[in-house]
Design a protein around this motif. Structure first.
Motif, PDB file in Angstrom:
ATOM      1  N   LYS A  42      34.313  17.455 -38.506  1.00  0.00           N
ATOM      2  CA  LYS A  42      33.191  18.645 -38.848  1.00  0.00           C
ATOM      3  C   LYS A  42      32.033  17.767 -38.461  1.00  0.00           C
ATOM      4  O   LYS A  42      31.874  16.654 -38.121  1.00  0.00           O
ATOM      5  N   ALA A  43      30.946  18.721 -37.993  1.00  0.00           N
ATOM      6  CA  ALA A  43      29.566  18.281 -37.466  1.00  0.00           C
ATOM      7  C   ALA A  43      28.661  19.123 -38.379  1.00  0.00           C
ATOM      8  O   ALA A  43      28.748  20.119 -38.814  1.00  0.00           O
ATOM      9  N   THR A  44      27.267  18.473 -38.419  1.00  0.00           N
ATOM     10  CA  THR A  44      26.421  18.917 -39.356  1.00  0.00           C
ATOM     11  C   THR A  44      24.949  18.541 -38.897  1.00  0.00           C
ATOM     12  O   THR A  44      25.028  17.336 -38.159  1.00  0.00           O
ATOM     13  N   THR A  45      23.850  19.005 -38.936  1.00  0.00           N
ATOM     14  CA  THR A  45      22.518  18.460 -38.831  1.00  0.00           C
ATOM     15  C   THR A  45      22.162  17.982 -40.070  1.00  0.00           C
ATOM     16  O   THR A  45      22.536  18.160 -41.249  1.00  0.00           O
ATOM     17  N   SER A  46      20.943  17.277 -40.115  1.00  0.00           N
ATOM     18  CA  SER A  46      20.440  16.726 -41.275  1.00  0.00           C
ATOM     19  C   SER A  46      19.077  17.741 -41.721  1.00  0.00           C
ATOM     20  O   SER A  46      18.151  17.136 -42.170  1.00  0.00           O
ATOM     21  N   GLU A  47      18.977  19.071 -40.818  1.00  0.00           N
ATOM     22  CA  GLU A  47      17.958  20.000 -41.228  1.00  0.00           C
ATOM     23  C   GLU A  47      16.529  19.198 -40.858  1.00  0.00           C
ATOM     24  O   GLU A  47      15.492  19.564 -41.556  1.00  0.00           O
ATOM     25  N   ARG A  48      16.520  18.673 -39.502  1.00  0.00           N
ATOM     26  CA  ARG A  48      15.429  18.152 -39.210  1.00  0.00           C
ATOM     27  C   ARG A  48      14.750  16.833 -40.087  1.00  0.00           C
ATOM     28  O   ARG A  48      13.590  16.317 -39.888  1.00  0.00           O
ATOM     29  N   LEU A  49      15.401  16.428 -41.205  1.00  0.00           N
ATOM     30  CA  LEU A  49      14.981  15.446 -41.951  1.00  0.00           C
ATOM     31  C   LEU A  49      15.578  14.127 -41.486  1.00  0.00           C
ATOM     32  O   LEU A  49      16.811  14.039 -41.078  1.00  0.00           O
TER      33      LEU A  49
END
Length: 397
Positions: A367-374
């Motif tokens: 899986k891959a995700t971002t950290s919502e620019r945090l």
């Protein structure tokens, strides 16, 4: 400089005493070919630079199937197999000649393919003994009373068991003296030696012993396979490990993720290739084993791991599971970054992880995700990976 060390695995016999069917080294044991189980601990030993298997005539397809169960990275140290001879002695000599033709010198471990329970500790003892002696073999004290009989089966003599040992493989030798002994025995027509230490004795060399392993069973008769299956059938206990890794971005044009080279506007700062996905997975597997972490096995202070491909680390951890009679049930990976985009490479990453660890595709989740620019990943300063490994190990006896 540490001298080169190689292993010669003798797998050319037909195993007629083991009953009908394929040669015993290719039979299934716990669902895995015997030869695959035998090779795994040797290929996991980093000090062994080369492993050569001597096979029987017509065994190419069986050999290819057996080694296909090993992780691809582990197979890189396997030389192309060579065909053996009519006897074990002929087969070992053929293997030694092949290594000599490649320019090998150093220490050689000779091991029977029909001993699939060889432990890393026994290989360690063989390596240590081989560094000290021209010839050294693993030995076990004889606990039964041993008698010599005549042709009719009548007892002729009771032998003093305190002076007797039974011997095993792997046996360790200085390569050139062993090769010379085999060549001399062949030239003299001396045959019938049941192990390589006997040839060294015949050639006038002293043979040392080191502690063997009672679990190092040789598969000879049908009952040995039954005993081996019972050993492997011990209840398996589920264990779960987690891993985490992070690397900062630096100048560069690509990153490695899950064994896949992905073009990117930045590279990463790392001692090896900086593959956070494989590093996290390696720590997850080692954590489930309670076997340290990636840094304890591959310290960044060691220059040999500078720029190293991280597939070697995960393959090592996967082999550690198999060496302990266990299996990996599932690997789960999450990559955290703002870039590069992982989605287009997800299937390739998943397939490569399965290949490295010797698993089916359905045993790997990515899986891959971002950290919502945090945080540091959100600011594009680096990338991270989290992993979970689910394994099963035999219940302690």
């Amino acid at each position: 400089m540490t001298p080169a060390v190689a292993a010669l695995i003798v797998a050319a016999g037909r195993g007629l005493r083991a009953g009908a069917g394929s040669p015993k080294q290719y039979r299934q044991l716990g669902g895995v070919p015997v030869l695959c189980r035998t090779l795994a601990p040797f290929l996991a030993e980093s000090r062994l630079g080369t492993v050569l298997v001597v096979t029987g005539a017509g065994d190419n397809d069986r050999y290819d199937d057996a080694i296909s169960r090993l992780p691809q990275s582990a197979r890189t140290r396997l030389l192309a197999p060579i065909e053996g001879g009519e006897t074990r002695q002929d087969s070992v000599r053929a293997g030694l000649e092949a290594l000599a033709a490649s320019g090998f010198t150093g220490t050689i471990l000779v091991h029977d393919a029909a001993r699939p329970f060889v432990s890393p500790a026994l290989i360690e003892r063989a390596l240590a003994a081989g560094a000290e002696s021209v010839a050294a073999i693993p030995a076990l004290a004889v606990t039964d009373t041993v008698k010599r009989v005549d042709a009719t089966g009548q007892i002729e003599e009771t032998l003093p068991r305190e002076q007797l040992v039974s011997v095993q493989t792997p046996q360790a030798f200085a390569f050139q003296p062993l090769l010379a002994a085999h060549r001399a025995a062949h030239a003299a027509g001396a045959a019938g030696f049941t192990d390589d230490s006997a040839i060294m004795e015949w050639a006038g060399h002293r043979v040392a012993t080191f502690a063997g392993d009672s679990m190092n069973l040789k598969l000879t008769y049908p009952g040995d396979f039954e005993l081996a299956e019972q050993r492997l059938a011990r209840p398996l206990v589920t264990r779960i490990g987690t891993g985490y890794d992070v690397h900062a971005f630096t100048e560069g044009d690509h990153v490695w993720l899950g064994g896949i080279r992905i073009p990117h506007s930045r590279g990463v700062t790392a001692h090896s290739d900086g593959d956070v996905a494989l590093h996290a997975l390696t720590d997850a597997v080692l954590g489930a084993l309670a076997d340290g972490d990636i840094g304890s096995h591959f310290p960044p202070s060691d220059p040999q791991w500078r720029g190293a491909s991280s597939d070697r680390f995960l393959a090592f951890a996967a082999n550690r599971v198999r060496q302990r009679g266990g299996q990996i049930d599932h690997l789960d990976l999450t990559i955290v970054c703002e870039g590069p985009k992982v989605g287009p490479h997800r299937d390739a990453i998943r397939a490569r992880i399965a290949e490295i660890a010797g698993l089916r595709l359905d045993q790997v989740g990515t899986k891959a995700t971002t950290s919502e620019r945090l945080g540091f990943t959100g600011r594009g300063e680096g990338l991270a990976a989290l992993a979970t490994a689910t394994i099963r190990l035999p219940e302690p006896e």
